[in-house]
Design a protein around this motif. Sequence first.
Motif, PDB file in Angstrom:
ATOM      1  N   ASN A   1      -5.900  15.568  -8.840  1.00  0.00           N
ATOM      2  CA  ASN A   1      -5.923  14.831 -10.051  1.00  0.00           C
ATOM      3  C   ASN A   1      -7.167  14.149 -10.323  1.00  0.00           C
ATOM      4  O   ASN A   1      -7.481  13.995 -11.558  1.00  0.00           O
ATOM      5  CB  ASN A   1      -4.861  13.707  -9.898  1.00  0.00           C
ATOM      6  CG  ASN A   1      -4.341  12.922 -11.193  1.00  0.00           C
ATOM      7  OD1 ASN A   1      -4.017  13.662 -12.376  1.00  0.00           O
ATOM      8  ND2 ASN A   1      -4.438  11.826 -11.300  1.00  0.00           N
ATOM      9  N   GLU A   2      -7.751  13.758  -9.519  1.00  0.00           N
ATOM     10  CA  GLU A   2      -9.209  13.114  -9.624  1.00  0.00           C
ATOM     11  C   GLU A   2     -10.267  13.967 -10.423  1.00  0.00           C
ATOM     12  O   GLU A   2     -10.650  13.650 -11.192  1.00  0.00           O
ATOM     13  CB  GLU A   2      -9.694  12.176  -8.446  1.00  0.00           C
ATOM     14  CG  GLU A   2      -8.806  10.953  -7.796  1.00  0.00           C
ATOM     15  CD  GLU A   2      -8.980  10.719  -6.743  1.00  0.00           C
ATOM     16  OE1 GLU A   2      -8.867   9.343  -6.482  1.00  0.00           O
ATOM     17  OE2 GLU A   2      -9.676  11.495  -5.733  1.00  0.00           O
TER      18      GLU A   2
ATOM     19  N   GLY B   1      -9.126  14.861 -13.905  1.00  0.00           N
ATOM     20  CA  GLY B   1      -9.149  13.846 -14.527  1.00  0.00           C
ATOM     21  C   GLY B   1     -10.667  13.534 -15.185  1.00  0.00           C
ATOM     22  O   GLY B   1     -10.715  13.318 -16.279  1.00  0.00           O
TER      23      GLY B   1
ATOM     24  N   ASN C   1     -11.668  16.425 -17.546  1.00  0.00           N
ATOM     25  CA  ASN C   1     -10.968  16.304 -18.891  1.00  0.00           C
ATOM     26  C   ASN C   1     -11.513  15.096 -19.676  1.00  0.00           C
ATOM     27  O   ASN C   1     -11.462  14.860 -20.870  1.00  0.00           O
ATOM     28  CB  ASN C   1      -9.446  16.174 -18.780  1.00  0.00           C
ATOM     29  CG  ASN C   1      -9.016  17.687 -18.442  1.00  0.00           C
ATOM     30  OD1 ASN C   1      -9.008  18.338 -19.362  1.00  0.00           O
ATOM     31  ND2 ASN C   1      -8.450  18.005 -17.519  1.00  0.00           N
TER      32      ASN C   1
ATOM     33  N   ASP D   1       0.651  16.142 -15.128  1.00  0.00           N
ATOM     34  CA  ASP D   1       0.319  16.677 -16.436  1.00  0.00           C
ATOM     35  C   ASP D   1       1.707  17.562 -16.843  1.00  0.00           C
ATOM     36  O   ASP D   1       2.097  17.741 -18.052  1.00  0.00           O
ATOM     37  CB  ASP D   1      -0.879  17.277 -16.643  1.00  0.00           C
ATOM     38  CG  ASP D   1      -2.268  16.253 -16.588  1.00  0.00           C
ATOM     39  OD1 ASP D   1      -2.921  16.526 -17.511  1.00  0.00           O
ATOM     40  OD2 ASP D   1      -2.190  15.506 -15.790  1.00  0.00           O
TER      41      ASP D   1
END
Length: 510
Positions: A103-104, A107, A110, A497
């Motif tokens: 996720n990091e 993220g 993005n 997400d």
Amino acid sequence: MKNKIIISLSLLLAFFPFSQCSDEVLDINDPNRLSPDLFWKNAEDAEKALVGVYSPLTTIPGWGRMLGAILTIHRSDIVNTFPQPAVNDVGTFNVVPTDGRVNEGWGELNAIVARANQVLANVPEIEMDEDRKAEILGETYFLRGFAHFYLLNMWGNIPLLTEPVNQVEDLFVEQASQSEVWASIKSDLSEAQSRLPQEWAAEELGRATWGAATAMLGKAYLYTEEWSAAAAEFKKIIDANLYQLVDNYQDNFLPETNNNAESVFELQYESSSDGNWGPSGTPNPQRGQAWEPDIAPKGYTSQKSVSVNQWVYDLYMKEQTLSGDVDPRAYATILWNYPGAMIYQDEFSNALTGEDLNKIWVRKYLNFERTSSLTPGSWSYSANNRRMIRYADVLLMYAEAENEANGPSTAVYDAVNQVRARADMPALPAGLSQEQMRQRIRDERVLELALEGDRFLDLLRWGIAADVFEEHPEYRSNSGSVFQRNKHEYLPIPQNDVDTNPNFEQNPGY
């Protein structure tokens, strides 16, 4: 640029990409956040916003640690990852969609895309010096193309965001086809190439240049097997005579030789002992090289580490230099028990025992002025910059593209032999077939570029990632984990997400 790119901007916090959302739920007056109605007014605003686009590159979730090692280096067949739940799960192929490390990285990439979209939508309307405006747009196109490149090659099935998010509904996008994303990447990098200068003043080091955009454009063509187009872009860099191979190979991995003549695009790290642990929206985030503990040998880190697979050592030992010595790139890349070998300040033979004494370990990017990967200093102690694109890589990518387009021509030999000559390695034998040259180039990429982050992406684009791990289960002997075909080629889409966007589909197998 070091003192500009690394600054955390309070007005470009984590929610900056969505600051124009008009939904009533988000329509809250925050005295600590600048309204978009008051921003995008002048050149200073444009410069601040550009810093926000660069900002995720060097955080710990970015190439400071997660994108720099955990999500890239640890997945390759070069390293053999030790199990460490919630940290090394990507490298042991035990990763799940709720993994925080995944996720990091997702993220931060993005965040680059979202912030770039804001700049590209708003800066053209600002009244300012037109030349500088063109450069800002060029830098932003480069960063968006760069972020989409890694999102696509690491996650495979991604949305293509090229417009600002102005409504909550804009968040519920669908994933795009890979061909659509590749077209956008190439377009962005072409736009960047047309706007960026060949070099910046010394105080602006770290900004994207024409060379960086051209190299990434060539890389995009290479990954999509458009061989002639790729070779043409790399040839532009070679003919421009802007870069050269430094005499000492190890100068590419030492802080005192940051930003040397071989560097095409380099991330500017800053040593930090009091920064915060978090993404680019975090106040004062750490921006040092924070992944050294993830690759330092056992006993020199608080982490479980990785060892290097035996085949890499064997490849380095396969040939000797013209002087009859070991390839010097081996000493700069890996650690093993040879006479005089050191681990930080200790003799290798005294530092390790048992099986660890016979293992191969990582050397590249370790900072031996320390006594371990964390002493002295914090996780972000090191300002040893990450060289994202080196001229040696450009030469090898050119050789690969030219060989695939036209066979093992003189130009192919010249490019590979330049890289080998720097290490005092003999020239390639004459008369190689196209297939033989293909393998020599692939081997040379390991000898020259091992542990620099693209090895798994190479396996993926060559279509052999699953084959390699299925044929060699010993490459994951430290964990006993198994690579699953049609699953582990890509990382999982973060579960949050998928849960919040009904249009998202999870990657196969997760």
